[in-house]
Design a protein around this motif. Structure first.
Motif, PDB file in Angstrom:
ATOM      1  N   GLN A 112      -1.432  18.047   4.498  1.00  0.00           N
ATOM      2  CA  GLN A 112      -1.719  17.092   5.571  1.00  0.00           C
ATOM      3  C   GLN A 112      -3.189  17.177   5.988  1.00  0.00           C
ATOM      4  OE1 GLN A 112       0.730  17.934   8.917  1.00  0.00           O
ATOM      5  NE2 GLN A 112       0.666  15.846   9.721  1.00  0.00           N
TER       6      GLN A 112
ATOM      7  N   ASN B 220      -3.918  12.932  13.986  1.00  0.00           N
ATOM      8  CA  ASN B 220      -2.777  12.521  13.169  1.00  0.00           C
ATOM      9  C   ASN B 220      -1.752  13.631  12.985  1.00  0.00           C
ATOM     10  OD1 ASN B 220      -3.667   9.862  12.724  1.00  0.00           O
ATOM     11  ND2 ASN B 220      -5.103  10.580  11.157  1.00  0.00           N
TER      12      ASN B 220
ATOM     13  N   ALA C  47      -5.912   7.905   1.906  1.00  0.00           N
ATOM     14  CA  ALA C  47      -5.515   9.103   1.157  1.00  0.00           C
ATOM     15  C   ALA C  47      -4.398   8.742   0.196  1.00  0.00           C
ATOM     16  CB  ALA C  47      -5.054  10.185   2.122  1.00  0.00           C
TER      17      ALA C  47
ATOM     18  N   ASN D 139      -6.076  14.116   5.752  1.00  0.00           N
ATOM     19  CA  ASN D 139      -6.980  13.743   6.848  1.00  0.00           C
ATOM     20  C   ASN D 139      -8.451  13.971   6.485  1.00  0.00           C
ATOM     21  OD1 ASN D 139      -5.487  12.810   9.433  1.00  0.00           O
ATOM     22  ND2 ASN D 139      -4.214  14.470   8.620  1.00  0.00           N
TER      23      ASN D 139
ATOM     24  N   GLU E 148       2.244  23.236   1.199  1.00  0.00           N
ATOM     25  CA  GLU E 148       3.161  23.191   2.339  1.00  0.00           C
ATOM     26  C   GLU E 148       2.904  24.313   3.348  1.00  0.00           C
ATOM     27  OE1 GLU E 148       5.574  20.696   2.948  1.00  0.00           O
ATOM     28  OE2 GLU E 148       4.219  19.841   1.462  1.00  0.00           O
TER      29      GLU E 148
ATOM     30  N   TRP F 193      -4.170   5.273  12.599  1.00  0.00           N
ATOM     31  CA  TRP F 193      -4.588   6.529  11.956  1.00  0.00           C
ATOM     32  C   TRP F 193      -6.064   6.836  12.127  1.00  0.00           C
ATOM     33  CZ3 TRP F 193      -1.999   5.302   6.572  1.00  0.00           C
ATOM     34  CH2 TRP F 193      -0.608   5.452   6.694  1.00  0.00           C
TER      35      TRP F 193
ATOM     36  N   SER G 174       1.108   3.575  -1.967  1.00  0.00           N
ATOM     37  CA  SER G 174       0.524   4.827  -2.469  1.00  0.00           C
ATOM     38  C   SER G 174      -0.290   5.565  -1.403  1.00  0.00           C
ATOM     39  CB  SER G 174      -0.356   4.548  -3.697  1.00  0.00           C
ATOM     40  OG  SER G 174      -1.435   3.709  -3.325  1.00  0.00           O
ATOM     41  N   ILE G 175      -0.476   4.942  -0.240  1.00  0.00           N
ATOM     42  CA  ILE G 175      -1.223   5.645   0.817  1.00  0.00           C
ATOM     43  C   ILE G 175      -0.345   6.713   1.440  1.00  0.00           C
ATOM     44  CG2 ILE G 175      -2.369   5.427   3.048  1.00  0.00           C
ATOM     45  CD1 ILE G 175      -3.219   2.696   2.351  1.00  0.00           C
ATOM     46  N   ILE G 176      -0.933   7.886   1.626  1.00  0.00           N
ATOM     47  CA  ILE G 176      -0.197   8.985   2.252  1.00  0.00           C
ATOM     48  C   ILE G 176      -0.326   8.869   3.770  1.00  0.00           C
ATOM     49  CG2 ILE G 176      -0.231  11.482   2.590  1.00  0.00           C
ATOM     50  CD1 ILE G 176      -0.759  11.732  -0.368  1.00  0.00           C
ATOM     51  N   ASP G 177       0.806   9.000   4.443  1.00  0.00           N
ATOM     52  CA  ASP G 177       0.814   8.964   5.913  1.00  0.00           C
ATOM     53  C   ASP G 177       0.274  10.294   6.447  1.00  0.00           C
ATOM     54  OD1 ASP G 177       1.429   9.083   8.614  1.00  0.00           O
ATOM     55  OD2 ASP G 177       3.376   8.098   8.376  1.00  0.00           O
ATOM     56  N   PRO G 178      -0.881  10.282   7.106  1.00  0.00           N
ATOM     57  CA  PRO G 178      -1.487  11.556   7.543  1.00  0.00           C
ATOM     58  C   PRO G 178      -0.796  12.169   8.744  1.00  0.00           C
ATOM     59  CG  PRO G 178      -2.755   9.732   8.402  1.00  0.00           C
ATOM     60  CD  PRO G 178      -1.672   9.120   7.537  1.00  0.00           C
ATOM     61  N   THR G 179       0.177  11.471   9.306  1.00  0.00           N
ATOM     62  CA  THR G 179       0.872  12.025  10.480  1.00  0.00           C
ATOM     63  C   THR G 179       2.094  12.851  10.079  1.00  0.00           C
ATOM     64  OG1 THR G 179       2.384  10.150  10.801  1.00  0.00           O
ATOM     65  CG2 THR G 179       0.191   9.984  11.816  1.00  0.00           C
ATOM     66  N   LEU G 180       2.448  12.814   8.805  1.00  0.00           N
ATOM     67  CA  LEU G 180       3.664  13.508   8.390  1.00  0.00           C
ATOM     68  C   LEU G 180       3.349  14.889   7.841  1.00  0.00           C
ATOM     69  CD1 LEU G 180       5.657  10.661   6.628  1.00  0.00           C
ATOM     70  CD2 LEU G 180       5.881  11.517   8.963  1.00  0.00           C
ATOM     71  N   GLY G 181       3.927  15.912   8.460  1.00  0.00           N
ATOM     72  CA  GLY G 181       3.827  17.267   7.942  1.00  0.00           C
ATOM     73  C   GLY G 181       5.060  17.554   7.114  1.00  0.00           C
ATOM     74  N   ARG G 182       5.618  18.717   7.334  1.00  0.00           N
ATOM     75  CA  ARG G 182       6.855  19.051   6.632  1.00  0.00           C
ATOM     76  C   ARG G 182       7.979  18.123   7.072  1.00  0.00           C
ATOM     77  NH1 ARG G 182       7.292  25.615   6.779  1.00  0.00           N
ATOM     78  NH2 ARG G 182       5.954  26.023   5.014  1.00  0.00           N
TER      79      ARG G 182
ATOM     80  N   PHE H   9       0.830  -1.205   0.000  1.00  0.00           N
ATOM     81  CA  PHE H   9       0.000   0.000   0.000  1.00  0.00           C
ATOM     82  C   PHE H   9       0.862   1.253   0.000  1.00  0.00           C
ATOM     83  CE2 PHE H   9      -2.736  -3.086   2.469  1.00  0.00           C
ATOM     84  CZ  PHE H   9      -3.477  -3.464   1.365  1.00  0.00           C
TER      85      PHE H   9
END
Lengths: 185, 357
Positions: free
Chosen positions: B74, B158, B40, B78, B57, B31, A4-12, A2
């Motif tokens: 982000q 998250n 997502a 979510n 960003e 999550w 292609s799933i984006i990790d929603p916990t990662l910001g910059r 998986f």
């Protein structure tokens, strides 16, 4: 899997939240050292720390006590307060983590002081260890040890606060002087 | 206990089984809020980003004490996971901004009080996005209402890493946390839209938010007297259990259309209702003593032998109108902390590409 799933916990990518904090080296004893007290605005926090300061002066040879109170229980202490503690103290007691956000921010204060080279003991009530532990992990110091006292603190009488402080002093002395303070691997 | 990794070979031919495996994967990552999420993807995020002119960003929230900040991209991830459609995203961004205008928001997500945003939407966007403002407005059953509110909760979970029983220390929380997003029933309100109170022009899409600790119904179908209904509200507003010390308690109203129209018919403006409630939602100091709250940890509001208002001021009693005109009932809500509603609504900003179509 998986991918292609984006990790929603990662910001910059530059978020400084996944480092590893270095803790301060411990003195052999508190004799002749300058003590800092960093209180929050929770009820009885200042009284508890003042009593700890008095006992450490009387029984453990602390020479001076610098007391500061941070204005906001949620946030870490403002830089001017941290600078005072860095300038005028050798060891610091932080407290009292007695709510969801203030226990976490007290631990964050302790770790920030440790990173400045100041041994610090954070005092939290035992109802909030999960919050305190989570903050330690977030601040790069998983397993960071702090001192727990029985919950609650806010409803204690002045005598109750003094008893609680006296009971906490051996633990505080141990954690300020013991080498085993370092974060778990 | 974690679920064993899905056997893709076994499911390769069955897209439904594949979808289930992806949902389980998201659970295993920690999550979700307990309900299934929509995964997502990059293309999904791009669709959401196309609805706003804000940069992917751009930082739209930060928790310095946690060393965390939240980007637009982000938030989009979510919102997708919450089940939003792309066109909801500008409303999610406005709701997030409105939530962060609340002075009590910063410490709220870790608080033992466990507050939740009450999100209010005004303007034509209620119609175009099918945001419910009529019967059953507190939900569930309406995708836009449910998923916009849920998106805010997933951003906190998250984005900031604030999870229950870890950094989040809610003692009990409240029913409906992260699920309350209401359209205002402007059509049946006798007064100007709530967003106009919040400083936005009439007819402009806007979002307002208040952090609340709970809602309590007031059912009063037996009278045509506006003052009798107001007295009923004042009684609930002044409830001692909601008072947590300090100079005053807190309260606001989601009026059902029947109560709102009763006030309107009798010439009450929104300000008149607020003033009446401020003057009548009072308690005696002796009541605090009886409840053991006169010596609360923070300063007490009155001297022995006196009464005091439980609401901070007339204007600090937010009042809006939502629901169906089929029974005379309303909801009292309880703003979290001592800081009243910011009083500021946030206009919904659509991307230029969308508005030019």
């Amino acid at each position: 899997m998986f991918d292609s799933i984006i990790d929603p916990t990662l910001g910059r990518a530059a978020d400084p939240d996944r480092g590893r904090a270095a803790l301060a080296a411990r003195p052999a004893s508190l004799s002749g050292l300058r003590l800092g007290l960093l209180a929050n605005t929770k009820r009885n926090a200042e009284q508890f720390l003042a009593e700890v300061g008095m006992l450490l002066t009387e029984r453990h040879g602390v020479t001076t006590v610098v007391a500061r109170k941070k204005p906001d229980i949620t946030s870490t202490a403002p830089e001017p307060i941290l600078d005072d503690l860095r300038a005028w103290c050798d060891v610091v007691v932080v407290g009292v983590g007695d709510c969801g956000s203030c226990s976490a921010s007290a631990v964050a204060d302790g770790i920030i002081l440790e990173q400045s080279g100041l041994p610090a003991v954070v005092v939290c009530t035992d109802a909030f260890t999960a919050s305190a532990d989570a903050m330690a992990g977030l601040r790069g110091a998983p397993g960071y040890r702090y001192l727990t006292v029985p919950h609650p603190m806010a409803n204690l009488t002045p005598d109750g606060v003094r008893e609680r402080a006296a009971a906490a002093v051996p633990g505080i002395v141990g954690m300020l002087t013991r080498r085993a303070m370092a974060a778990a691997p | 206990m974690t679920t064993p990794p899905p056997d893709l070979a076994e499911h390769a031919a069955d897209s439904v089984e594949q979808a289930k495996a992806v949902i389980e994967y998201c659970y295993d990552q920690g999550w979700t809020d307990g309900l299934p999420v929509v995964p997502a993807t990059r293309s999904g995020v791009e669709q959401f980003l196309a609805t706003t002119d804000r940069g992917a960003e751009e930082i739209i929230g930060s928790a310095p004490h946690l060393g965390r900040s939240i980007t637009v991209a982000q938030a989009a991830a979510n919102a997708i996971m919450a089940g939003c459609k792309p066109e909801y995203f500008p409303v999610v961004l406005a709701a997030w901004e409105a939530v962060n205008l609340e002075r009590s928001a910063r410490g709220a997500w870790q608080s033992t009080s466990g507050p939740s945003p009450l999100i209010v939407v005004n303007g034509p966007v209620r119609i175009s996005l099918e945001i419910n403002y009529q019967g059953g407005v507190f939900g569930p059953g309406f995708r836009a209402n449910a998923t916009i509110a849920r998106a805010i909760g997933l951003i906190v979970r998250n984005g900031y890493g604030i999870r229950p029983q870890e950094l989040e220390q809610a003692t009990q929380g409240l029913p409906g946390r992260w699920s309350v997003c209401l359209g205002e029933n402007e059509e049946l309100s006798p007064w100007e839209p709530f967003s106009v109170v919040g400083g936005v022009d009439p007819g402009v899409d806007a979002v307002s938010a208040v952090l609340i600790r709970t809602c309590e119904y007031v059912d009063n179908r037996g009278t045509d007297s506006p003052e009798a209904v107001l007295a009923d509200f004042a009684d609930t507003l002044a409830r001692l259990g909601a008072y947590v010390g300090g100079a005053h308690s807190s309260g606001g109203l989601v009026l059902g259309p029947e109560h709102a129209q009763l006030f309107g018919r009798h010439g009450y403006s929104r300000g008149d209702v607020q003033q009446w409630l401020f003057e009548h939602a009072v308690r005696d100091h002796a009541d605090l003593v009886a409840a053991g709250k006169a010596d609360a940890p923070v300063s007490e509001p009155a001297q022995a032998g006196t009464s005091f208002p439980m609401m901070p001021s007339a204007t600090d009693i937010p009042i809006l109108v939502a629901g169906a005109a089929n029974a005379a009932m309303s909801m009292v809500f309880r703003p979290f902390g001592w800081a009243p509603w910011s009083g500021r609504s946030v206009p919904v900003a659509w991307s230029r590409a969308l508005t030019e179509v």
